[in-house]
Design an enzyme around this catalytic site. Structure first.
Site, PDB file in Angstrom:
ATOM      1  N   HIS A 160      -8.082   1.379   1.366  1.00 33.01           N
ATOM      2  CA  HIS A 160      -7.918   1.162   2.808  1.00 33.01           C
ATOM      3  C   HIS A 160      -8.747   2.183   3.607  1.00 33.01           C
ATOM      4  O   HIS A 160      -8.224   2.975   4.392  1.00 33.01           O
ATOM      5  CB  HIS A 160      -6.447   1.232   3.217  1.00 33.01           C
ATOM      6  CG  HIS A 160      -6.151   0.505   4.505  1.00 33.01           C
ATOM      7  ND1 HIS A 160      -4.961  -0.113   4.750  1.00 33.01           N
ATOM      8  CD2 HIS A 160      -6.905   0.303   5.623  1.00 33.01           C
ATOM      9  CE1 HIS A 160      -4.987  -0.677   5.953  1.00 33.01           C
ATOM     10  NE2 HIS A 160      -6.168  -0.426   6.502  1.00 33.01           N
ATOM     11  N   GLU A 208       0.831  -1.200   0.000  1.00 33.64           N
ATOM     12  CA  GLU A 208       0.000   0.000   0.000  1.00 33.64           C
ATOM     13  C   GLU A 208       0.869   1.254   0.000  1.00 33.64           C
ATOM     14  O   GLU A 208       1.719   1.399   0.883  1.00 33.64           O
ATOM     15  CB  GLU A 208      -0.935  -0.007   1.220  1.00 33.64           C
ATOM     16  CG  GLU A 208      -1.924  -1.157   1.195  1.00 33.64           C
ATOM     17  CD  GLU A 208      -2.906  -1.132   2.359  1.00 33.64           C
ATOM     18  OE1 GLU A 208      -2.788  -0.248   3.246  1.00 33.64           O
ATOM     19  OE2 GLU A 208      -3.802  -1.993   2.385  1.00 33.64           O
TER      20      GLU A 208
END
Length: 331
Positions: A283, A262
């Protein structure tokens, strides 16, 4: 525990800083530090507060000669080397309940989205098309939802999706069948659970036992067209195997909020995100105003409790390596 100086290394709600300062704790906010900068800075602090961006690895912990506590404003602690912290008698704590409702609500929204193609249909209409037949969906009522992890989030998901008429089955190695039945979840071992699921949602930490838990073998044993939701941690669902199952039609859709990397740059992950049967979000599980305040306050309350100086804050319920705390408090 003598905590006088705290480094806040990731952006948390100002309520965290304000609460610590009201209890005579000096707070410095320094965001987006490189590993080398963090190693240098940590030497001056008794505790550090992070979210998911900052990695508190063994080298950082080793450099923290004054370090006594690491607070994670959130649930997962996979960005913290808990073993290294434990070896150095550094307490690691999180706020497991702070974002439970937010993560639960996103999960439920994604399940409904997969059933009714909301995101894809909206994008199509905005692009000037009228694709009613293309985006016809299916009802959730009467379908079976398999919940892996029956803790705070898994339980809340079960209760809400039962209201939509879904049958809920689940597995959790630390929850008994009797406990699961109390919130109307039929407890099944994994081999039996996969075969019955129309939808699978995971709510576990990322640990060796859960890494690649949803893989090619598991997806192959499911009903054709099974749908997968992951709002927990990247790495629990094998991204390459999920992509292959989507391409073959074995998996009928996926909703993914978390990724192995990420922000993602891996070509497989990017192809997965771009797949027309995937709803992808960046997220967002804990990204609500309410959750941000709760986790910020909870991590501050626990750090204050560790000092033993407050009659109001005494709970350290989020301590991960409790043996360290017990060792320090009985020394």
């Amino acid at each position: 525990m003598d905590i006088r100086n705290v480094l806040v290394a990731d952006a948390v709600d100002e309520a965290c800083v304000a609460l610590l300062q009201r209890h005579s704790i000096q707070v410095d906010c320094k965001y987006k530090l490189s590993k080398e900068q963090l190693i240098q800075a940590i030497q001056n602090y008794d505790a550090i507060v992070v979210r998911s961006d900052t990695k508190v690895g063994a080298e950082v912990i080793q450099a923290g000669s004054r370090l006594k506590a690491i607070g994670r404003a959130g649930a997962g602690v996979d960005n913290i080397d808990v073993n290294a912290a434990t070896a150095r008698d550094v307490v690691v704590l999180n706020t497991p309940g702070g974002n439970a409702i937010s993560a639960c609500e996103l999960t439920c929204a994604l399940i409904a989205n997969l059933a009714r193609n909301v995101a894809a249909a909206s994008a199509s209409l905005k692009a000037g098309r009228w694709d009613r037949k293309l985006y016809a969906g299916r009802e959730l009522s009467g379908k079976t939802l398999a919940i892996i992890g029956l803790g705070r989030i898994g339980k809340e998901v079960a209760l809400r999706m039962q209201a939509w008429g879904m049958t809920t089955i689940g597995f959790d190695p630390i929850v008994t069948p009797q406990e699961a039945q109390q919130f109307n979840v039929q407890y099944l071992e994994l081999d039996a659970l996969w075969r019955r699921a129309d939808y699978i949602t995971v709510h576990t930490p990322l640990i060796p036992a859960t890494r690649n838990l949803i893989n090619a073998q598991v997806l192959g044993s499911c009903k054709k067209g099974v749908k997968v939701i992951n709002v927990a941690r990247g790495g629990i669902v094998n991204e390459g195997d999920l992509l292959a199952a989507l391409k073959s039609g074995q998996c009928g859709g996926a909703a993914i909020d978390v990724y192995e990397q990420e922000p993602p740059t891996n070509p497989v992950t990017l192809e997965l995100i771009a797949h027309d049967k995937v709803v992808a979000t960046p997220h967002l599980g804990a990204s609500t105003a309410e959750a941000q305040v709760r986790v910020a306050v909870e991590v501050a309350e626990q750090l204050i409790a560790l000092t033993g100086r407050s009659p109001e804050y005494k709970s350290t319920s989020g301590v991960i390596n409790r043996a360290v705390l017990e060792k320090l408090t009985t020394a």
